[in-house]
Write a protein that holds these residues in place. Structure first.
Motif, PDB file in Angstrom:
ATOM      1  N   ILE A   1       4.580  55.459  27.824  1.00 38.23           N
ATOM      2  CA  ILE A   1       5.641  54.578  27.345  1.00 38.23           C
ATOM      3  C   ILE A   1       6.609  54.320  28.491  1.00 38.23           C
ATOM      4  CG2 ILE A   1       7.551  54.342  25.712  1.00 38.23           C
ATOM      5  CD1 ILE A   1       5.995  56.144  23.805  1.00 38.23           C
TER       6      ILE A   1
ATOM      7  N   GLU B   1      12.739  52.292  24.165  1.00 38.71           N
ATOM      8  CA  GLU B   1      11.884  53.213  23.420  1.00 38.71           C
ATOM      9  C   GLU B   1      12.041  54.638  23.940  1.00 38.71           C
ATOM     10  OE1 GLU B   1       8.903  54.179  20.498  1.00 38.71           O
ATOM     11  OE2 GLU B   1      10.401  52.607  20.798  1.00 38.71           O
TER      12      GLU B   1
ATOM     13  N   LEU C   1      13.301  57.908  21.748  1.00 39.96           N
ATOM     14  CA  LEU C   1      12.560  59.168  21.657  1.00 39.96           C
ATOM     15  C   LEU C   1      13.367  60.329  22.229  1.00 39.96           C
ATOM     16  CD1 LEU C   1       9.000  57.933  22.700  1.00 39.96           C
ATOM     17  CD2 LEU C   1       9.827  58.435  20.401  1.00 39.96           C
TER      18      LEU C   1
ATOM     19  N   THR D   1       5.013  61.631  21.355  1.00 40.16           N
ATOM     20  CA  THR D   1       4.354  60.371  21.046  1.00 40.16           C
ATOM     21  C   THR D   1       5.369  59.325  20.608  1.00 40.16           C
ATOM     22  OG1 THR D   1       4.019  60.882  18.695  1.00 40.16           O
ATOM     23  CG2 THR D   1       2.362  61.687  20.269  1.00 40.16           C
ATOM     24  N   GLY D   2       4.911  58.082  20.557  1.00 43.14           N
ATOM     25  CA  GLY D   2       5.795  57.011  20.102  1.00 43.14           C
ATOM     26  C   GLY D   2       6.215  57.164  18.661  1.00 43.14           C
ATOM     27  N   ASP D   3       5.463  57.970  17.870  1.00 34.94           N
ATOM     28  CA  ASP D   3       5.835  58.226  16.482  1.00 34.94           C
ATOM     29  C   ASP D   3       6.874  59.331  16.352  1.00 34.94           C
ATOM     30  OD1 ASP D   3       3.997  56.317  15.765  1.00 34.94           O
ATOM     31  OD2 ASP D   3       2.367  57.756  15.506  1.00 34.94           O
TER      32      ASP D   3
ATOM     33  N   GLN E   1      -2.966  57.561  21.606  1.00 37.62           N
ATOM     34  CA  GLN E   1      -1.582  57.236  21.279  1.00 37.62           C
ATOM     35  C   GLN E   1      -0.744  57.189  22.553  1.00 37.62           C
ATOM     36  OE1 GLN E   1      -0.462  60.449  18.669  1.00 37.62           O
ATOM     37  NE2 GLN E   1      -1.548  61.931  19.925  1.00 37.62           N
ATOM     38  N   SER E   2       0.324  56.412  22.498  1.00 37.47           N
ATOM     39  CA  SER E   2       1.239  56.305  23.629  1.00 37.47           C
ATOM     40  C   SER E   2       2.172  57.510  23.642  1.00 37.47           C
ATOM     41  CB  SER E   2       2.052  55.013  23.530  1.00 37.47           C
ATOM     42  OG  SER E   2       1.200  53.893  23.532  1.00 37.47           O
ATOM     43  N   THR E   3       2.509  57.992  24.844  1.00 41.95           N
ATOM     44  CA  THR E   3       3.343  59.179  24.969  1.00 41.95           C
ATOM     45  C   THR E   3       4.399  58.976  26.047  1.00 41.95           C
ATOM     46  OG1 THR E   3       1.814  60.180  26.566  1.00 41.95           O
ATOM     47  CG2 THR E   3       1.493  60.726  24.235  1.00 41.95           C
TER      48      THR E   3
END
Length: 360
Positions: A265, A270, A274, A301-303, A340-342
């Motif tokens: 990321i 963003e 995070l 992660t992006g979540d 997943q994006s991190t």
């Protein structure tokens, strides 16, 4: 010749006027406002501004900075003071209203001298933070009062009391017409995504399929995510994702592949979001005191899930059980691997009880 500086926000405007005494120095002669003559603070909705001189401005900066720190942290701490009575005072009325009191002077009550309240102004949370931003712009201006400084000390998390989460405190500031305007402006600059047709899958030969079946599986990022271990090893090593030197040598080839296929990321907004989520999660769960500074590299992660961490200094490897990182590790997110994006962050646990989270 008088010099004027102006710092404007939608709900607040700060105007400083003064002179320069830097002739013969290396500080841009004639351009540095080094002697403050007057200060004006215009608040939206108020007919007349708050005005005063050097003492008024210094008291305004001290009180607003201290109050904002106390409001955001939820920790009551002594206000900044200069050894004499302040000309202004800020206190909270409710969740979205703050009263600013300006004192006219002292009145005698028997043998005691008390300050006489003069003018009072009720500020909304949005107006308060615009005033804080105007003061921040002043501190960022190296050509205005270069000798002025404010001693700000972090408050210890050990003094914190359970209360309203920080996200709920600042929520009223983030909504409303100003928030919608900022969001609309940000969306205006988002480029239209380019649509591409999916590529047809390429047939694979029997030889390549056989090589694929016998090749080692891709491992997560080295030192941050869990890796496959044998049943005889300690299960705690599997949950933390910490790898020793021998495992690093064996998985070097797969680790390099993982680093090239993972999506990092890079969007500043963003990363900031995070960073705030990671700080709040760790700060709310950290309860055990430590006697040495601990530094970790943490992957998120992006979540908003923590998928791995790695000790940076020797004390961090021994004191990991005193941190909430093992409990915050999300095994389901870890199982998704590199799909997943991190983003990586540097997490610093201070022996004095302070917590810092910075982008890696």
């Amino acid at each position: 010749m008088p010099i004027q500086r102006q710092y404007s926000l939608p709900n607040c405007k700060l105007i400083l006027q003064g002179l320069s005494d830097t002739e013969g120095t290396n500080l841009n002669p004639g351009k540095v406002l080094s002697i403050l003559m007057s200060a004006e603070c215009h608040i939206y909705g108020q007919e007349s501004p708050l005005t005063g001189g050097q003492d008024f401005f210094e008291s305004l900066v001290r009180q607003v900075s201290s109050y904002a720190q106390e409001f955001l942290s939820g920790i009551s701490s002594p206000r900044h003071h200069s050894g004499k009575q302040e000309l202004l005072e800020l206190h909270r009325i409710d969740a979205n209203l703050h009263r600013l009191t300006i004192f006219d002077g002292n009145v005698s009550r028997g043998n005691m001298a008390e300050q006489k309240p003069g003018r009072t102004i009720d500020l909304t949370t949005v107006q308060l933070f615009d005033l804080v931003e105007a003061i921040d712009q002043f501190f960022a201006d190296s050509l205005t009062l270069p000798g002025f400084s404010l001693a700000v000390k972090p408050v210890s998390r050990r003094k914190a009391k359970s209360g309203e989460p920080i996200a709920e405190k600042v929520l009223p500031v983030a909504v409303g017409m100003s928030g919608l305007a900022v969001a609309a402006l940000a969306l205006f600059f988002v480029p239209i995504p380019e649509v591409q047709r999916p590529k047809e899958p390429q047939p694979q030969s029997d030889e390549s399929v056989g090589n694929l079946e016998t090749s080692p599986k891709n491992t997560p990022e080295l030192g941050l995510n869990p890796v496959p271990v044998s049943e005889g090893l300690d299960s705690s090593r599997e949950s933390t994702g910490i790898i020793d030197d021998s495992e690093q040598i064996e998985t070097k080839e797969n680790s390099e592949l993982s680093l090239t296929t993972s999506r990092e990321i890079t969007d500043p907004a963003e990363i900031e979001r995070l960073q705030s989520l990671l700080y709040d999660a760790i700060d709310e769960s950290w309860t055990i005191e430590i006697n040495a500074d601990l530094v970790y590299s943490v992957t998120m992660t992006g979540d908003g899930y923590i998928t791995g961490y790695k000790p940076i200094n020797p004390a961090a490897a021994d004191g990991v059980d005193k941190t909430p990182l093992p409990d915050l590790l999300n095994q389901k997110a870890v199982g998704r691997g590199n799909s997943q994006s991190t983003a990586k962050f540097k997490v610093f646990f201070s022996a004095q009880g302070f917590l810092e989270v910075e982008p890696w």
